[in-house]
Design an enzyme around this catalytic site. Structure first.
Site, PDB file in Angstrom:
ATOM      1  N   ASP A 255      12.850  49.384  56.648  1.00  0.00           N
ATOM      2  CA  ASP A 255      13.633  48.202  56.263  1.00  0.00           C
ATOM      3  C   ASP A 255      13.188  47.058  57.166  1.00  0.00           C
ATOM      4  O   ASP A 255      12.311  47.231  58.026  1.00  0.00           O
ATOM      5  CB  ASP A 255      15.142  48.474  56.391  1.00  0.00           C
ATOM      6  CG  ASP A 255      15.967  47.613  55.422  1.00  0.00           C
ATOM      7  OD1 ASP A 255      15.916  46.374  55.558  1.00  0.00           O
ATOM      8  OD2 ASP A 255      16.656  48.179  54.551  1.00  0.00           O
ATOM      9  N   LYS A 290      16.071  52.831  46.454  1.00  0.00           N
ATOM     10  CA  LYS A 290      17.411  52.860  45.873  1.00  0.00           C
ATOM     11  C   LYS A 290      18.050  51.473  45.990  1.00  0.00           C
ATOM     12  O   LYS A 290      18.143  50.924  47.078  1.00  0.00           O
ATOM     13  CB  LYS A 290      18.266  53.900  46.602  1.00  0.00           C
ATOM     14  CG  LYS A 290      19.674  53.904  46.103  1.00  0.00           C
ATOM     15  CD  LYS A 290      20.536  54.917  46.803  1.00  0.00           C
ATOM     16  CE  LYS A 290      21.987  54.639  46.519  1.00  0.00           C
ATOM     17  NZ  LYS A 290      22.478  53.394  47.088  1.00  0.00           N
ATOM     18  N   HIS A 294      16.296  46.009  41.796  1.00  0.00           N
ATOM     19  CA  HIS A 294      17.218  45.121  41.059  1.00  0.00           C
ATOM     20  C   HIS A 294      17.516  43.830  41.842  1.00  0.00           C
ATOM     21  O   HIS A 294      18.067  42.884  41.295  1.00  0.00           O
ATOM     22  CB  HIS A 294      18.514  45.863  40.673  1.00  0.00           C
ATOM     23  CG  HIS A 294      19.505  46.045  41.773  1.00  0.00           C
ATOM     24  ND1 HIS A 294      20.826  46.389  41.546  1.00  0.00           N
ATOM     25  CD2 HIS A 294      19.386  45.938  43.121  1.00  0.00           C
ATOM     26  CE1 HIS A 294      21.463  46.476  42.696  1.00  0.00           C
ATOM     27  NE2 HIS A 294      20.619  46.211  43.663  1.00  0.00           N
TER      28      HIS A 294
HETATM   29  C1  LIG Z   1      20.704  46.530  48.286  1.00  0.00           C
HETATM   30  S1  LIG Z   1      20.162  47.063  49.836  1.00  0.00           S
HETATM   31  C2  LIG Z   1      19.867  48.794  49.546  1.00  0.00           C
HETATM   32  C3  LIG Z   1      19.920  49.623  50.779  1.00  0.00           C
HETATM   33  C4  LIG Z   1      19.712  51.115  50.558  1.00  0.00           C
HETATM   34  N1  LIG Z   1      18.504  51.407  49.832  1.00  0.00           N
HETATM   35  C5  LIG Z   1      20.892  51.719  49.860  1.00  0.00           C
HETATM   36  O1  LIG Z   1      20.833  51.931  48.660  1.00  0.00           O
HETATM   37  O2  LIG Z   1      21.896  51.950  50.532  1.00  0.00           O
HETATM   38  C6  LIG Z   1      18.553  46.404  49.887  1.00  0.00           C
HETATM   39  C7  LIG Z   1      17.816  46.667  51.180  1.00  0.00           C
HETATM   40  O3  LIG Z   1      16.510  46.100  51.086  1.00  0.00           O
HETATM   41  C8  LIG Z   1      16.185  45.594  52.372  1.00  0.00           C
HETATM   42  N2  LIG Z   1      15.097  44.595  52.268  1.00  0.00           N
HETATM   43  C9  LIG Z   1      15.167  43.331  51.794  1.00  0.00           C
HETATM   44  N3  LIG Z   1      13.964  42.737  51.896  1.00  0.00           N
HETATM   45  C10 LIG Z   1      13.114  43.654  52.442  1.00  0.00           C
HETATM   46  C11 LIG Z   1      11.739  43.621  52.786  1.00  0.00           C
HETATM   47  N4  LIG Z   1      10.987  42.531  52.566  1.00  0.00           N
HETATM   48  N5  LIG Z   1      11.194  44.731  53.327  1.00  0.00           N
HETATM   49  C12 LIG Z   1      11.950  45.845  53.537  1.00  0.00           C
HETATM   50  N6  LIG Z   1      13.259  45.927  53.222  1.00  0.00           N
HETATM   51  C13 LIG Z   1      13.839  44.842  52.683  1.00  0.00           C
HETATM   52  C14 LIG Z   1      17.481  44.982  52.819  1.00  0.00           C
HETATM   53  O4  LIG Z   1      17.485  44.740  54.216  1.00  0.00           O
HETATM   54  C15 LIG Z   1      18.487  46.030  52.369  1.00  0.00           C
HETATM   55  O5  LIG Z   1      18.716  46.993  53.360  1.00  0.00           O
END
Ligand SMILES: C[S@@+](CC[C@H](N)C(=O)[O-])C[C@H]1O[C@@H](n2cnc3c(N)ncnc32)[C@H](O)[C@@H]1O
Length: 550
Positions: A255, A290, A294
């Site tokens: 992340d 996950k 979206h």
């Molecule tokens: C909606 S959350 C989902 C978290 C986890 N997969 C879950 O389902 O509990 C989206 C995640 O994508 C991460 N994210 C956003 N931009 C990112 C990037 N450029 N590289 C890696 N992670 C990223 C956010 O920090 C966040 O933790």
């Protein structure tokens, strides 16, 4: 002749039904607020403390609502029981005593009990272990998640949607940013309270979803030795996976650096990697995404999927991408059209937050094809997420022909990966390590290039020069395979050419009714084909039954 006289009774009924429909939709927010009211008053907790059932009198006492206001709570509970958030029963002998009305938890409100002892990662693992024997497990609470959805700064966004849409910069400046002057991700990064609320909400949702995934679809993780949870937040999903599937020896949560910096330390079997998924994703046998795609528009999703392809591309037995996300319009077998349509609101929710999108299957397919993936398999659930599995073979995006769209067959496993290969940090160059699985795995059986090269690779390592040639050849073969396979993907969704004519000309139904059924049949090819083949009297029977269900 006056307008009124032209309409029979049926039309009047239709008008009134339309009138009611509009009122109920215009006041749809009242349902959200009734739910919020119940959470503010901790009604689910009270019912839980009382053994799952309590009288209005008990709820009033626990909520500290003065007796003078008891009727307000009764009316809130009436709306919520109509929404099936709670159940109600009333002893006929005490019909005049409102305080004796009794309310019960339902499957929905059980998820809102904050004191649920099941809100831990271990329970998801326990659930996985119990999956095989179908034992009962405790229910995770999604109270933080639902509470997050009914917060004022979530709801208030939508007041400005129409105005925002007229703005030409809307594609790059989300509704959230327009209203709150800062994008959602920036707000989460900058504001510790916001961040805590966001991840508490995500984690609650993730516990529930992962419990379901590991119980219902354990085969998805068969044979995987290393996994990266891309955008895995604080590691809640990954922790559930390693606890449930000990054969996964290396599990990395990737992340943004500021997110992994706050991840709770010490979850056995997990490591954290701070990075940007648009730049680089660490290599592994399998990647999980996950609730990631979206959040992004189509171009960004394609970029992420291209990085995924690179990260699994070197896995000689076929790396795998597991996407847990919504497929709009999809349904499990016993869902009806109405249930299915209700989930369309999720799309506007994610649009308002991050300019993201919930996608229908054809929209997913467009992304996969553009990123160079071929086939995929979707497992629908009765919940919001579906599970999409994709496997590539031979290192450059070519998968199999056998597990084409919407097949019910599981994708092949990668369990026969040569020992040690799956644990390597960087992608293995194509063919440098032998794999005996290419021809054996069911998902590989249709893959001409993969199987023949797999057996060649067993014999010896390739020189750099040979590798270069083979990689070039792989690209060419993949392009050819794409060209050959593309029409197959399109054909699987074709509807019967006579469906429209047959359906819309059946006597005894209004055009609206026929259109409702036609829409369903167009969306469900198998049902549509079956409908065309039916005798006329059975078509009528089918239409009646379908209309009665919705
Ligand atoms: C909606 S959350 C989902 C978290 C986890 N997969 C879950 O389902 O509990 C989206 C995640 O994508 C991460 N994210 C956003 N931009 C990112 C990037 N450029 N590289 C890696 N992670 C990223 C956010 O920090 C966040 O933790």
């Amino acid at each position: 002749m006056g307008h009124q006289a032209q309409h029979g009774t049926d039309d009047t009924e239709e008008l009134l039904a339309a009138h009611r429909q509009l009122w109920c939709h215009a006041l749809g927010y009242v349902k959200s607020m009734a739910l919020k009211c119940a959470l503010d008053l901790r009604i689910p907790d009270t019912l839980d403390r009382c053994g799952g059932s309590a009288t209005l009198g008990e709820l009033l006492a626990a909520s500290e609502i003065p007796a003078s206001n008891h009727d307000y709570l009764r009316r809130v509970m009436r709306t919520l029981t109509a929404m099936r958030i709670f159940a109600v029963s009333h002893d006929p002998a005490k019909a005049d005593d409102a305080a004796a009305i009794s309310y019960q938890l339902t499957p929905a409100s059980r998820l809102l009990v904050s004191s649920s002892s099941s809100s831990s990662v271990d329970d998801a693992a326990g659930a996985a272990a119990a999956g095989a024997s179908k034992e009962n497990t405790t229910t995770p609470s999604i109270l933080p998640n639902i509470a997050h959805l009914v917060r004022p700064n979530t709801i208030s966004l939508l007041f400005s949607m129409g105005e925002w849409m007229k703005d030409e910069s809307a594609a790059s400046v989300s509704l959230y940013e327009t209203v709150h002057r800062q994008g959602m991700w920036a707000c989460v990064e900058d504001d510790a309270a916001n961040r805590a609320s966001f991840y508490e909400s995500m984690d609650a949702d993730t516990r529930l979803v992962m419990q379901a995934v590991v119980r219902r679809c354990p085969h998805v993780f068969d044979g995987i030795k290393s996994l990266v949870d891309v955008g895995g937040g604080r590691g809640t999903a990954a922790a559930a996976i390693v606890a449930a599937f000990p054969h996964i020896q290396r599990c990395t949560v990737m992340d943004l650096p500021h997110v992994v910096a706050e991840a709770p330390a010490g979850t056995a079997g997990l490591s954290f990697h701070g990075g940007d998924m648009f730049e680089h994703i660490p290599s592994a046998d399998a990647l999980m995404l996950k609730w990631i795609l979206h959040d992004w528009d189509e171009d960004k999703c394609i970029k992420i999927m291209e990085r995924c392809k690179e990260a699994i591309g070197g896995k000689e037995a076929g790396g795998k991408v597991i996407i847990i996300d919504t497929v709009l319009g999809s349904r499990a077998d016993d869902d009806d059209d109405k249930t299915c349509r209700e989930t369309y609101v999720l799309d506007l929710h994610i649009l308002s937050f991050v300019n993201g999108a919930e996608r229908e299957e054809h929209e997913w397919r467009r992304i996969f094809l553009a990123a160079g993936f071929r086939d995929y398999k979707i497992t629908h659930t009765r919940g919001i997420p579906s599970i999409i599995e994709m496997q590539i073979i031979f290192g450059a995006g070519q998968a199999t022909g056998k597990y084409a769209m919407a097949s019910n067959e599981p994708l092949g496993t990668i369990s026969d990966v040569t020992e040690g290969a799956g644990a390597s940090e960087e992608p293995c160059p194509v063919g440098t390590t032998a794999s005996g699985s290419a021809g054996a795995s069911p998902s590989h059986s249709g893959d001409v290039a993969g199987s023949s090269y797999g057996s060649y690779a067993k014999k010896r390592r390739l020189s750099d020069e040979e590798l270069g040639i083979m990689t070039g050849l792989t690209g060419a073969v993949n392009k050819l395979a794409e060209a050959v396979q593309a029409p197959v993907v399109v054909q699987t969704t074709d509807v019967h050419p006579d469906l429209y004519q047959i359906c819309m000309s059946i006597p005894g139904f209004t055009d609206e009714e026929l259109m409702t059924c036609l829409t369903y049949l167009l969306d469900n090819k198998r049902q549509g084909d079956g409908f065309v083949k039916m005798e006329p009297k059975h078509r009528v029977l089918w239409l009646r039954q379908h209309l009665a269900k919705i």
